[in-house]
Scaffold this motif. Structure first.
Motif, mmCIF file in Angstrom:
data_model
loop_
_atom_site.group_PDB
_atom_site.id
_atom_site.type_symbol
_atom_site.label_atom_id
_atom_site.label_comp_id
_atom_site.label_asym_id
_atom_site.label_seq_id
_atom_site.Cartn_x
_atom_site.Cartn_y
_atom_site.Cartn_z
ATOM 1 N N LEU A 164 17.446 -60.527 34.899
ATOM 2 C CA LEU A 164 17.917 -60.246 36.262
ATOM 3 C C LEU A 164 16.968 -60.887 37.268
ATOM 4 O O LEU A 164 15.802 -61.144 36.957
ATOM 5 N N ASN A 165 17.458 -61.164 38.477
ATOM 6 C CA ASN A 165 16.554 -61.632 39.535
ATOM 7 C C ASN A 165 17.039 -61.165 40.899
ATOM 8 O O ASN A 165 18.101 -60.544 41.028
ATOM 9 N N GLU A 166 16.251 -61.488 41.910
ATOM 10 C CA GLU A 166 16.461 -61.029 43.276
ATOM 11 C C GLU A 166 17.859 -61.336 43.817
ATOM 12 O O GLU A 166 18.338 -60.662 44.716
ATOM 13 N N ASN A 167 18.498 -62.385 43.248
ATOM 14 C CA ASN A 167 19.849 -62.723 43.691
ATOM 15 C C ASN A 167 20.806 -61.548 43.637
ATOM 16 O O ASN A 167 21.660 -61.395 44.507
ATOM 17 N N LEU A 168 20.651 -60.739 42.592
ATOM 18 C CA LEU A 168 21.528 -59.586 42.445
ATOM 19 C C LEU A 168 21.339 -58.634 43.628
ATOM 20 O O LEU A 168 22.312 -58.143 44.212
ATOM 21 N N ALA A 169 20.090 -58.422 44.002
ATOM 22 C CA ALA A 169 19.796 -57.536 45.130
ATOM 23 C C ALA A 169 20.335 -58.138 46.436
ATOM 24 O O ALA A 169 20.910 -57.443 47.272
ATOM 25 N N ARG A 170 20.144 -59.466 46.582
ATOM 26 C CA ARG A 170 20.619 -60.129 47.796
ATOM 27 C C ARG A 170 22.137 -59.962 47.933
ATOM 28 O O ARG A 170 22.638 -59.638 49.002
ATOM 29 N N GLN A 171 22.851 -60.156 46.824
ATOM 30 C CA GLN A 171 24.314 -60.017 46.874
ATOM 31 C C GLN A 171 24.733 -58.580 47.190
ATOM 32 O O GLN A 171 25.696 -58.354 47.924
ATOM 33 N N MET A 172 24.011 -57.628 46.636
ATOM 34 C CA MET A 172 24.308 -56.217 46.906
ATOM 35 C C MET A 172 24.121 -55.898 48.398
ATOM 36 O O MET A 172 24.980 -55.294 49.033
#
Ligand SMILES: [Mn+2]
Length: 304
Positions: free
Chosen positions: A174-182
């Motif tokens: 996992l990476n920060e992209n998931l958080a950014r999209q959320m």
């Protein structure tokens, strides 16, 4: 002996992820447990349901089953708990807020630590048991740590939250992209209707002398394309809630900076004294992320 693991009704992502992942951990250690969510989960949970097709068992509050014991996660009082929960049958609590849960739940084993996310405590339990959550729940836990700590700026954020997030990154790619999209998903909801977002979260501080404090938490700065609508809405809320003056605090989680709007001279002076705000056309930019719950104690103290 079926155990229900559950957070408050209408939970956020922290409560939701803890309920599903901790029930998963209990099953992996041979216990008969299930995680269930009651009511309408918050918009960041909707993001994982809609964009990641993660299946979350959601029931209306009042639904019951053959549960005989209960575990509360991201919660440590009966306030806001689903009707199905019986306090004398609560056997365990995992939470991260100030309180005295031992008074309300004499039979519970309690872990209550003031860190950024309850999800961190659940991740630590997996690590300690040398087990891994199922990949979908790992995503939920990861999102929950980012969401509850607001990208690691919230007051209770600790190194343990960062360590838990790093563990999930390493184990699941996992990476920060998931958080950014959320956060993007939630920001789009605000941008579609800033008026609604401002009103839903409007708060007043003080007694007699009232300050209206409005806050938007966004990812990226597109919301400022609607500056005039925002100014207009603040004026309307100002009248509606009959406050002495009002401020709006916009936190951009991407840049970790804050923009403040205040059209009142007294308010501008107080914000200048406490946060060093330099206003231009009633707006000011700060190089640090300031949450409303951090600003308001300073302001009310400065105003005596
Ligand atoms: Mn929480």
């Amino acid at each position: 002996m079926k155990i229900l693991v559950t957070p408050k009704v209408n939970p956020d992502l922290d409560g939701t992820s803890c309920a599903l992942a901790y029930a998963d951990l209990l099953r992996k250690t041979g216990k008969d447990a299930e995680g269930v969510i009651f009511g309408n989960p918050q918009s960041e949970v909707q993001y994982f349901i809609q964009k990641h097709s993660i299946e979350i068992p959601i029931r209306p509050d009042g639904f019951t089953s053959n549960w005989s014991e209960f575990i509360l996660v991201d919660a440590s009082s009966m306030k806001g708990m689903p009707k199905a929960v019986r306090p004398e049958k609560v056997i365990e609590i995992i939470d991260h807020r100030a309180g005295e849960p031992e008074k309300e739940f004499p039979n519970a084993k309690i872990q209550n630590e003031l860190i950024g996310a309850a999800a961190t405590l659940v991740v630590e339990r997996f690590i300690k048991a040398n087990l891994n959550p199922n990949p979908e729940y790992a995503k939920l836990l990861y999102g929950a740590i980012y969401h509850n700590t607001l990208n690691f700026i919230a007051t209770n954020t600790s190194y343990r939250d960062r360590k838990a997030a790093q563990f999930l990154e390493k184990e699941y790619g996992l990476n920060e992209n998931l958080a950014r999209q959320m956060f993007d998903f939630a920001t789009q909801t605000i941008e579609r209707n800033p008026r609604q977002a401002l009103e839903d979260d409007a708060k007043e501080f003080g007694e007699g002398y009232l300050i209206g404090a409005y806050q938007l938490i966004v990812w990226g700065s597109e919301v400022f394309q609607q500056k005039e609508l925002i100014e207009q809405t603040i004026k309307e809320l100002f009248k509606k809630f009959k406050v002495n003056w009002a401020l709006l605090n916009v936190v951009d989680l991407e840049s970790k900076k804050t923009t403040i709007y205040c059209s009142d001279k007294v308010g501008q002076d107080a914000l200048n004294k406490t946060l060093g705000c330099q206003f231009e056309d009633n707006w000011c930019q700060l190089e640090k992320a300031w949450l409303r719950k951090q600003i308001m104690p300073l302001l009310t103290k400065a105003l005596g």
